[in-house]
Design a protein around this motif. Structure first.
Motif, short mmCIF file in Angstrom:
data_model
loop_
_atom_site.label_atom_id
_atom_site.label_comp_id
_atom_site.label_asym_id
_atom_site.label_seq_id
_atom_site.Cartn_x
_atom_site.Cartn_y
_atom_site.Cartn_z
N GLU A 153 25.64 -6.14 37.52
CA GLU A 153 26.74 -6.88 38.16
C GLU A 153 27.01 -8.22 37.49
OE1 GLU A 153 26.28 -6.89 42.43
OE2 GLU A 153 27.02 -4.83 42.35
N SER A 154 26.23 -8.55 36.44
CA SER A 154 26.40 -9.85 35.79
C SER A 154 27.45 -9.78 34.69
CB SER A 154 25.07 -10.33 35.21
OG SER A 154 24.13 -10.48 36.24
N VAL A 155 28.68 -9.62 35.11
CA VAL A 155 29.77 -9.50 34.14
C VAL A 155 30.74 -10.66 34.29
CG1 VAL A 155 31.62 -8.01 33.27
CG2 VAL A 155 29.58 -6.98 34.28
N VAL A 156 30.99 -11.35 33.20
CA VAL A 156 32.01 -12.41 33.17
C VAL A 156 33.11 -11.92 32.24
CG1 VAL A 156 32.48 -14.80 32.50
CG2 VAL A 156 30.26 -14.22 33.52
N LEU A 157 34.36 -12.03 32.68
CA LEU A 157 35.49 -11.57 31.88
C LEU A 157 36.03 -12.73 31.03
CD1 LEU A 157 37.27 -9.65 34.79
CD2 LEU A 157 36.03 -8.61 32.88
N CYS A 158 36.56 -12.39 29.86
CA CYS A 158 37.13 -13.44 28.99
C CYS A 158 38.48 -13.01 28.45
CB CYS A 158 36.16 -13.75 27.85
SG CYS A 158 36.80 -15.01 26.71
N GLU A 159 39.53 -13.73 28.87
CA GLU A 159 40.89 -13.50 28.33
C GLU A 159 40.97 -14.26 27.00
OE1 GLU A 159 43.88 -11.98 28.78
OE2 GLU A 159 44.69 -13.22 27.17
N ARG A 160 41.33 -13.53 25.93
CA ARG A 160 41.36 -14.14 24.59
C ARG A 160 42.66 -13.86 23.84
NH1 ARG A 160 42.63 -11.32 20.68
NH2 ARG A 160 40.99 -11.81 19.19
N GLY A 161 43.70 -13.49 24.60
CA GLY A 161 44.99 -13.27 23.97
C GLY A 161 45.21 -11.81 23.61
N ILE A 162 46.49 -11.42 23.65
CA ILE A 162 46.86 -10.03 23.31
C ILE A 162 47.88 -10.05 22.17
CG2 ILE A 162 46.34 -8.96 25.53
CD1 ILE A 162 49.24 -9.44 26.37
N ARG A 163 48.00 -8.93 21.50
CA ARG A 163 48.92 -8.85 20.36
C ARG A 163 50.35 -8.67 20.88
NH1 ARG A 163 47.17 -5.40 15.14
NH2 ARG A 163 45.75 -7.15 14.88
N THR A 164 51.24 -9.51 20.44
CA THR A 164 52.66 -9.39 20.82
C THR A 164 53.51 -9.51 19.55
OG1 THR A 164 53.04 -11.77 21.10
CG2 THR A 164 52.16 -10.59 23.01
N PHE A 165 54.83 -9.63 19.71
CA PHE A 165 55.70 -9.78 18.53
C PHE A 165 55.66 -11.19 17.97
CE2 PHE A 165 58.56 -12.05 21.16
CZ PHE A 165 58.59 -11.38 22.39
N GLU A 166 55.04 -12.13 18.67
CA GLU A 166 55.02 -13.53 18.24
C GLU A 166 54.13 -13.69 17.00
OE1 GLU A 166 56.77 -16.37 19.25
OE2 GLU A 166 55.78 -16.87 17.36
N THR A 167 54.62 -14.42 16.00
CA THR A 167 53.83 -14.58 14.77
C THR A 167 53.32 -16.01 14.56
OG1 THR A 167 55.87 -14.97 13.55
CG2 THR A 167 54.99 -12.71 13.55
N TRP A 168 53.78 -16.96 15.36
CA TRP A 168 53.35 -18.35 15.16
C TRP A 168 51.94 -18.59 15.72
CZ3 TRP A 168 57.83 -22.46 15.55
CH2 TRP A 168 58.76 -22.16 14.53
N THR A 169 51.49 -17.66 16.54
CA THR A 169 50.11 -17.71 17.03
C THR A 169 49.42 -16.41 16.64
OG1 THR A 169 50.90 -16.86 19.14
CG2 THR A 169 50.53 -19.24 19.02
N ARG A 170 48.07 -16.44 16.62
CA ARG A 170 47.32 -15.25 16.22
C ARG A 170 47.47 -14.13 17.25
NH1 ARG A 170 40.82 -15.64 14.82
NH2 ARG A 170 40.47 -13.43 14.44
N SER A 171 47.35 -14.54 18.54
CA SER A 171 47.61 -13.64 19.67
C SER A 171 48.42 -14.44 20.68
CB SER A 171 46.30 -13.18 20.32
OG SER A 171 45.63 -12.26 19.51
#
Ligand code: PEP
Ligand code: MN
Length: 265
Positions: A153-171
Motif C-alpha cells: 500500500e506504500s504507493v506515491v504517484l508522480c505526475e511528470r507530464g504527458i506527450r502533446t502537440f506542444e514543442t516548446w516544452t518536453r512534455s
C-alpha cells in the motif's frame, strides 16, 4: 477522499508538510552527490533522488553507474540521515536496489511494465510510480492497482507530464491529473516539473501550480554544474538556483484542497 499517509524514513507523503525530493538526474560520482545532498537537505529536501540505471532514449547516452550508484546513494543517505530513491527498470534490479535505497521509482517508460509493477508490489518496498507520458489518468491508476493488489500500500504517484502537440516544452504538465488522481485512489500525488518542462525556467511556475492544485510533494533535479551534467542538465537547477527556488516554495501558500482535508481529521 482522505489521502493516506505514506512514510519513507522521516519523509511523510500525504501529511501536512509538502515533501521535497531533490537530487541529480543521474548519480555521476560520489562528490557531486554529496555536495548536492548537502545543499538540498539544508534547503528543506526530505528525500534524495538519483538515477542508478537510466532509461535513455539513445543507447549511446550515459546509462548510469548501476550498483556503484546505489552504494553512493546509501552513503549519502546515511551521512545526512535522509531516505533515498532510485529508479528500477527491470524486476531483476529490485532485489539489489532494495538493499541500498528506501524507495523504488518506476519511471514513465516502465509504467506499463506490469511484471515489474507486480514484483515491486510483492517486494513491499515503498514505490514512487510515475505516470507514463502516453498514459491516461485511468491507466496510471490501474498501474498503481497492480502494486496495491499484491498487498503493497506504500504507493506515491508522480505526475511528470504527458506527450502533446506542444514543442516548446518536453512534455505538458497535466495539472488536472493532480486532484483527479488524489481523489480517486486516496494515494498521495507529487509533481515532477523538471521532466514535464524539460527546461529550468519553468520549474518554479509549474511547482507553484502543482502546490496550488494540492500536490503532496515535488521532485526536482539538481546538479552542481548543470551544463556538464551527463543527463537532463537543461532541466536541472544549480545548487544556488535550488537555494533560491526552495525559499519561494517554502513561502508558497498551502492549497485550500489540502487544508480542507487536513482540518477534517
Ligand atoms: C527521472 O526521474 O530521472 C526520469 C527518467 O523520469 P521519467 O521516467 O519521468 O522520464
Ligand atoms: Mn532526469
Amino acid at each position: 477522499m482522505l489521502v493516506r499517509e505514506i512514510r519513507v524514513g522521516n519523509a511523510i507523503f500525504g501529511g501536512p508538510e509538502i515533501v521535497m525530493i531533490a537530487g541529480p538526474c543521474s548519480v555521476e560520482n560520489e562528490k557531486m552527490v554529496m555536495s548536492t545532498a548537502e545543499t538540498v537537505i539544508r534547503c528543506g529536501a526530505k528525500m534524495l533522488r538519483g538515477g542508478s540505471w537510466k532509461p535513455r532514449t539513445s543507447p549511446y547516452s550515459f546509462q548510469g553507474l548501476g550498483v556503484e550508484a546505489l552504494k553512493i546513494l546509501r552513503k549519502a543517505g546515511n551521512e545526512f540521515s535522509i531516505p533515498v530513491v532510485t529508479e528500477v527498470m527491470s524486476a531483476e534490479q529490485i532485489g539489489i536496489a532494495s538493499e541500498y535505497v528506501d524507495m523504488l521509482q518506476v519511471g514513465a517508460r516502465n509504467m506499463h511494465n506490469f511484471t515489474l509493477l507486480s514484483e515491486i508490489g510483492r517486494s513491499g518496498m515503498p514505490v514512487l510510480l510515475k505516470r507514463g507520458f502516453m498514459a491516461t489518468v485511468e491507466e496510471w491508476l490501474l498501474a498503481a492497482e497492480y502494486i496495491l493488489k499484491e498487498g503493497n500500500e506504500s504507493v506515491v504517484l508522480c505526475e511528470r507530464g504527458i506527450r502533446t502537440f506542444e514543442t516548446w516544452t518536453r512534455s505538458t504538465l497535466d495539472i488536472s491529473a493532480v486532484p483527479l488522481a488524489r481523489n480517486s485512489l486516496g494515494l498521495p500525488v507529487i509533481v515532477d516539473p523538471c521532466h514535464a518542462a524539460g527546461r529550468r525556467d519553468l520549474i518554479l511556475p509549474l511547482s507553484l501550480a502543482a502546490l496550488g492544485a494540492g500536490a503532496d510533494g515535488l521532485m526536482i533535479e539538481v546538479h552542481p554544474d548543470p551544463d556538464k551534467a551527463l543527463s537532463d542538465g537543461g532541466q536541472s537547477l544549480s545548487l544556488e538556483e535550488f537555494e533560491k527556488y526552495s525559499k519561494h516554495i517554502g513561502a508558497a501558500p498551502h492549497s485550500p484542497c489540502r487544508l480542507k482535508e487536513k482540518n477534517r481529521r
